[in-house]
Design a protein around this motif. Structure first.
Motif, mmCIF file in Angstrom:
data_model
loop_
_atom_site.group_PDB
_atom_site.id
_atom_site.type_symbol
_atom_site.label_atom_id
_atom_site.label_comp_id
_atom_site.label_asym_id
_atom_site.label_seq_id
_atom_site.Cartn_x
_atom_site.Cartn_y
_atom_site.Cartn_z
ATOM 1 N N VAL A 190 -6.847 -28.545 5.324
ATOM 2 C CA VAL A 190 -6.939 -27.640 6.476
ATOM 3 C C VAL A 190 -5.544 -27.302 6.991
ATOM 4 C CG1 VAL A 190 -9.209 -28.543 7.127
ATOM 5 C CG2 VAL A 190 -7.160 -29.519 8.190
ATOM 6 N N TRP A 191 -5.438 -26.157 7.621
ATOM 7 C CA TRP A 191 -4.174 -25.739 8.209
ATOM 8 C C TRP A 191 -3.844 -26.594 9.436
ATOM 9 C CZ3 TRP A 191 -0.389 -23.030 6.305
ATOM 10 C CH2 TRP A 191 -0.637 -22.047 5.339
ATOM 11 N N GLY A 192 -2.564 -26.931 9.577
ATOM 12 C CA GLY A 192 -2.080 -27.633 10.761
ATOM 13 C C GLY A 192 -2.137 -29.141 10.634
ATOM 14 N N ASN A 193 -1.469 -29.811 11.562
ATOM 15 C CA ASN A 193 -1.469 -31.267 11.617
ATOM 16 C C ASN A 193 -2.614 -31.712 12.526
ATOM 17 O OD1 ASN A 193 -0.749 -33.978 11.494
ATOM 18 N ND2 ASN A 193 0.640 -33.790 13.245
ATOM 19 N N TYR A 241 2.474 -29.053 7.306
ATOM 20 C CA TYR A 241 1.770 -27.925 7.913
ATOM 21 C C TYR A 241 0.290 -27.853 7.520
ATOM 22 C CZ TYR A 241 6.504 -26.397 9.041
ATOM 23 O OH TYR A 241 7.776 -26.327 9.524
ATOM 24 N N VAL A 242 -0.129 -28.763 6.659
ATOM 25 C CA VAL A 242 -1.565 -28.878 6.329
ATOM 26 C C VAL A 242 -1.944 -30.361 6.363
ATOM 27 C CG1 VAL A 242 -1.584 -26.799 4.879
ATOM 28 C CG2 VAL A 242 -1.251 -29.045 3.808
ATOM 29 N N GLU A 347 8.456 -29.858 11.996
ATOM 30 C CA GLU A 347 8.119 -30.034 13.422
ATOM 31 C C GLU A 347 7.040 -29.042 13.775
ATOM 32 O OE1 GLU A 347 11.554 -29.508 15.799
ATOM 33 O OE2 GLU A 347 12.745 -30.998 14.723
ATOM 34 N N GLU A 348 6.120 -29.487 14.582
ATOM 35 C CA GLU A 348 5.040 -28.566 15.028
ATOM 36 C C GLU A 348 5.549 -27.811 16.252
ATOM 37 O OE1 GLU A 348 1.845 -27.696 13.970
ATOM 38 O OE2 GLU A 348 2.656 -28.580 12.170
#
Length: 348
Positions: A190-193, A241-242, A347-348
């Protein structure tokens, strides 16, 4: 609402077969029927719909209408043709099956990505059911007249499915899925942390009011719409990022994991229908953009695999549990993200 029916007398040449049926929502604004149907019938073009209207195949409240008819709330729309829906014309096809278990009552197959489970609009051959009816005689029909089918997964999702070979097995297995006693675990990128190590997503799922090819979670004033759905997730690996996650289904709604993960801000990687084919997290560097596009090429589908399946055997009562390898395209994509995350200060 979509319904398929067959006529009472199959030998009557004047009979028409219903291919689609819709009841217009109470809040619907006036809209040309060709535009209305384009949003609701998968793989339909405006030209095909207009041709159907010219041929008198589109009925509203049992009266044929032209393509410029404006639909109104509570209109009952039916699309009728002189031939039966193609999904009823099952042709057995000699397509190889990856059978991971088989006995007299059932079999478990590992479905590849890209294979449709049962015939439907735009997919009338090459499906799992075309293959099953070639390799097996007298499979029992489920409540939707699908031979052997106890449950299903999406075309571009890979993984395990149980198929019933007898009426008794069909009844027993279908009840397990209905009672939520079967075990189904998926893995997804999935996208994102995903910040929490694990969690539960609850929210009624139903047809998206504006995009009929999507489902959505209903909240607030609309939370009584749709059907209850529960997904449990657990982070397996953070890849910058995933995130690689495991999802366990408590219910089995259409596109459930895809809809629920998007709802919490983590759309499935390369899920075109839900917007995951765009770069949703990361940097603006062109090198990064090229890297993600290479990942999309390696994994040209939503990153979802039905990895584990467990249920009680309908005859012996023994608990059966099957596990499958993550397919190569997903493994290659995970490896690329693993290497990328290792060498980047993310970094998010």
């Amino acid at each position: 609402m979509i319904e398929d029916t067959t006529p009472n007398d199959e030998n009557d040449d004047d009979d028409l077969y219903e291919h689609h049926a819709f009841t217009v929502d109470k809040g619907q604004q006036p809209l040309r029927i060709d535009k209305y149907l384009m949003n609701r019938v998968e793989n339909a073009t405006r030209n095909k719909i207009q041709t159907a209207a010219k041929e008198g195949s589109i009925y509203v409240n049992n009266v044929p209408v032209k393509q410029n008819y404006k639909v109104k709330p509570f209109d009952k729309i039916r699309v009728l043709f002189s031939h039966p829906p193609y999904e009823y014309l099952l042709t057995p096809e000699n397509i190889p099956l990856d059978i991971v278990y088989e006995d007299d009552e059932l079999l478990v197959v590992n479905k590849p990505a890209g294979m449709v489970v049962h015939p439907g609009h735009g997919n009338y051959s090459g499906t799992l059911i075309n293959a099953l009816t070639y390799h097996f005689d007298n499979l029992p029909n489920n409540s939707s007249n699908r031979p052997g089918l106890v449950h299903r997964i999406d075309k571009d999702t890979s993984g395990l499915l149980v198929i019933a070979k007898t009426e008794e097995a069909m009844t027993h297995l279908a009840k397990q899925f209905f009672d939520k006693t079967s075990e189904r675990e998926y893995v997804a990128i999935v996208w994102g942390n995903v910040e929490a190590d694990e969690g539960t997503i609850e929210g009624n799922i139903g047809r998206h009011p504006k995009n009929r090819l999507q489902n959505t979670v209903f909240e607030g004033d609309d939370e009584d719409k749709g059907k209850p759905a529960v997904t449990h997730y657990k982070v397996l690996e953070r890849l910058g990022y995933v995130t690689l996650v495991a999802c366990t289904l408590e219910t089995g709604r259409t596109h459930q994991i895809r809809v629920h993960m998007k709802h919490i801000g983590h759309t499935l990687f390369n899920d075109e229908r839900y917007g995951g084919e765009k770069i949703l997290k990361g940097t603006t560097f062109s090198k990064y953009k090229q890297f993600v596009e290479n990942c999309f090429k390696i994994l040209p589908r939503q990153a979802l695999h039905a990895k584990t399946l467990g249920f009680e055997h309908p005859k012996t009562g023994k608990l059966l549990r099957f596990d499958s390898e993550i397919p190569q395209d997903m493994q290659d994509c995970i490896e690329k993200w693993r290497n990328y995350a290792k060498h980047q200060d993310i970094e998010e």
